[in-house]
Motif scaffolding. Sequence first.
Motif, mmCIF file in Angstrom:
data_model
loop_
_atom_site.group_PDB
_atom_site.id
_atom_site.type_symbol
_atom_site.label_atom_id
_atom_site.label_comp_id
_atom_site.label_asym_id
_atom_site.label_seq_id
_atom_site.Cartn_x
_atom_site.Cartn_y
_atom_site.Cartn_z
ATOM 1 N N ASN A 1 0.859 -1.171 0.000
ATOM 2 C CA ASN A 1 0.000 0.000 0.000
ATOM 3 C C ASN A 1 0.899 1.225 0.000
ATOM 4 O O ASN A 1 1.215 1.791 1.034
ATOM 5 C CB ASN A 1 -0.899 -0.026 1.245
ATOM 6 N N LYS B 1 -1.483 4.944 2.156
ATOM 7 C CA LYS B 1 -1.197 4.632 3.563
ATOM 8 C C LYS B 1 -1.899 5.585 4.527
ATOM 9 O O LYS B 1 -2.541 5.166 5.479
ATOM 10 C CB LYS B 1 0.320 4.702 3.789
ATOM 11 N N GLY C 1 -6.524 3.749 3.788
ATOM 12 C CA GLY C 1 -5.445 3.091 4.514
ATOM 13 C C GLY C 1 -5.883 2.718 5.930
ATOM 14 O O GLY C 1 -5.599 1.613 6.426
#
Lengths: 612, 470
Positions: B284, B288, B293
């Motif tokens: 990811n 993030k 995220g």
Amino acid sequence: MVCGIDELFSFCGVQFAVVRVSDAEADDILRDGLFEVVRDEVRLVSPVQRWLLLDRVEQVPLQRVHPSRRTAASRKLRTDVYLVPLSEAPGHTAPDLRGSWQASVSRGDQNLARTTLSFTAFNAERLATTPIGKLMAGVFQNAERPDIAMVLKATTRIEHAEGLGPSHVDRVIAGGSALLVDGWIANLPGRQMHLVTSDFGSWVPQSAWALRARQDVHDHLASIQALTTRSNEHGFVAIVPNADEAVDKSYYLVALEPDAQTAAWFGPIHATTTKDDAEAILLVRSAFGDIQSLPRHLASQIYHPLLAKPENEAIARPFRFGPSLPSGVPLVSIIVPFYGDGFFINCIHHLQRVLGEGFELVLVVDDARIFSEIYNNLNNRSTAITVPTVLLQNAENYGYGRANNLGFLAASGDVVLLMNSDIMVLDAAPLRGAAEAIRGRKAQRLPELVVGFSLLYEDNTIQHIGMEFPRSSQVGNMRLADHPMKGLPYALYSGGPVIKVRAVTAALMCLSADLYRDLGGFDSVYVRGDFEDADLCLRAEQLGADMEVHVSEGLYHLERQSIPSMGDHDLRGMVTYLNCVTFNRRWEDHLSEPAPMATGKRVHQIVSRKRA
Amino acid sequence: MRILILSHGHPELSMGGAERAAYSLFQRLKRDPGVEKAVFVARAEPQAIGHSAFFGSFRGRPDEILVSPPQVDGFTFQTLGYDVLKQLVGELISSIRPDVVHVHHFVFWGIEIFEMFKRAGVKVVFTIHEFAAICANFGQMVKVDGRLCHAASPAECGMCFPTMSAGKFFVRNTILKSLFADVDYFVSPSAFLKGRYAAWGIDDERIGVIENLLDPDVIARGRLRVSTGVIPAQSGETGGGGRVVIGYFGQINPFKGVDLLLQATAMLPESLRLRLEIRIHGENRHFKDTAFGARIDSLLADTEDVVRLMGSYRNEDVSDLMAACAFVIVPSVWWENSPVVIQEAKMAGRPLICANIGGMAEKMNAATDHLFTAKSPGALAEVLRRILERDTPVAPTTLNHLALARADVDEDYFDEHSAVYRRLLDANALSLVPAPVTAAFGQVNVDDSAPYGNSVATVTVKRKARQPRG
């Protein structure tokens, strides 16, 4: 010199000259003389019958002649000084007076005096020390401004501002082309006040002020035993139109005594102004009322200065891109004003791909906020520019009509195509066809032709196939510029490829450069892009031109999406209403008559003013 | 034949399916004796080039050129530096002298690259990888509220982007369609994608459906594994404790459906969760610190007994990593085109679990693969339950045969690409030339000076049978 031109000045919208004539010539001149002042295509004239004797000076000439040979008649030389009014009435579209003018006095083919002069400022002191005010009073009386005439007739007394008594100017706001003076004067309802700018550009009588209740002032005046009226409307808001930003903003408050024998001029008072269009609109709405609530003549008088741009001299800086103009080839000049959103330069990029030869582009950026975006966009793709392109950077925001007029001055073509920036041309053939039709008419000396086009929205519904002028209850039963079939699928249109109409939209409008010039372009009395095109077409009709809509596919108008940042919905509504009032004042009666048939006559030339 | 493969990135620098597909084609072209010269040209950040020139080479390879073109307008995809781009394209053309340019994406380059190559007399092939021209929402044809979008229109697109009017979308469409007129032939890796572009206004006879090629290393590893029957040591068809391993391969972003997979996993009863292992191969990188995220983190906390984060992987290892799973899952919440990960899973001989839409559903093998209702965690949970409770694993020999078939068919895909190039080059008289772009609004007029005229020939690329062999 037996005849001299001393001065040109403007006083509250009327232009005057001061001319001296020696007695030796006076009789001849007074019989059929003519004063004339000219610059470019603007010409102001005044036959001798309108001249007003301002002063008569007699003096003995200095001659070395034996005393025995002198006659009684030759001992004195008479010089008459005339005040020469130059315009019919104030309020007519005033020419831009800045710069030098050619002034002359003539009699038939004979020039008696000729000189170059500029219009100079009028000094209020002259009203107190010379009879000029009383002569001007007659001019204003005839011009249906008895309020001005009344003050000018009275004896003038210039006083310091403090002589006015208890009063205060709370604020002066500049908005649009107007200046708003917000303040109070003790016992205002019982007085006859006027606000006159010290450049004598504007004269606002108390009858045009909005009086406002000021209980605080009322209480204060009561406490100092200075009340002479029972009304508490000591407050006022005065709208000073045509407040050119370049002009020193000072003014006189003029009080005409109750017997009208004396006028006291208090001032000049220097105004510290704040530029705030939104605040100005708020103030006017609260003091005078919403635009729709006012009688039409007041709606225009009050709101037009507020919503209009100052009519400063239009200046633009040109930048050229692409190939140079071909010589000896007839050109269609496409004039595209930009305002508010630079995104639509993409439509120009697309246009570059579809136009081909025979066109030039004149892009007029009327918005400093987006100039660099558009400039960089063109500059970074200079090798993709195949159509000769002029980019104009306007020194200020002049509004839609003047931006087009400025573009016209930079255009080279014999045919002009006015185009909004949010027009998307997928097929240039209709544009060529219109230009050829217009040229064909000229070649055959037939009436001029103004061509509009069928324009579609992005969903293939109709945006424009001509204009009509129905009455609408939404605007007090005035006539609107309406687009029939607007929003209906184009597939539903069952008419032919050419529609005869009375007016077409200038979002995409083709006409000869001659006709545009003869019309003087768009009339900038309309504010911010509304009704100018209908007005232009109706004026063209009066010159004998025909209006047609050419119907074809491939022309899109992504309407109203290019000016999202103009302001809020209220402002848009006010602008539309104001323009509607202006348009109806000019054309309502005419539109109620049956539409004229095509005359088949050659359009005649009219004297026009070249202005942007 | 001299050919230039133009990509929006180098797969070693930005790992995306389109970059990998472009690079795989380039590698295969280099081995083709009929190709005199093949050059891979990828857009790269100036830092990746490492010096101040617009051009550089990747790891010093003379046939892998990195370019840092001017920025592109994110809405219309027009370059913001037309003159500079034209100069760069001109230099590429004069130095490589390609007969054909095969563009694998115009993003980061500018939509005008088609006209620049076309006007220089280079035949232009363009592989469409998603819906970038149709949809301003990352080319996904997913509405901004997450609903799937079935058709684009200026007014509806304006509803997704309130600051952009319908008119502006019309301008966008017009520009893109008119510049697509300079593409000689479109390649779509899926029939679904082709259908969407045809509906949008590209003449469907100008679009051929040809699957992306796979990385030769991936194919070689697959063949080796099938021939030796050895699955690398770190793998295993089942995870620890006899768990069924389901592998996810790809980036962790809001379009790929990792959150949906985690949601479905969380729905399973504990008894089933004890028998399941989800391996997430991917990172990811870009989401993030976003709400997405945070959502992933929260879901991971709920499923930590089942889910293993495996981190990123090198492309050459993908086949082995897939082979270590019982299933490969593609839970995307957008239509997809033809995900390379599906082709890689086929090469790895692994059955797939896929959302039942778009270019994913089209690539499924009914005998081995599982479909679930797209965007439905409940439906996916049900498929997982069925697999864990009842599913009989497909026989390894069958999967091996399918893997070999996928390896073999790659040559067919390459032949189809080659056939397109050859036809274009032979088309001086008989043209495989597009009709003017026909859009919903009618016909777009293109530049009169364009080197093709009104003659329109229809060419259908003959497809070889794609049935698995063996």
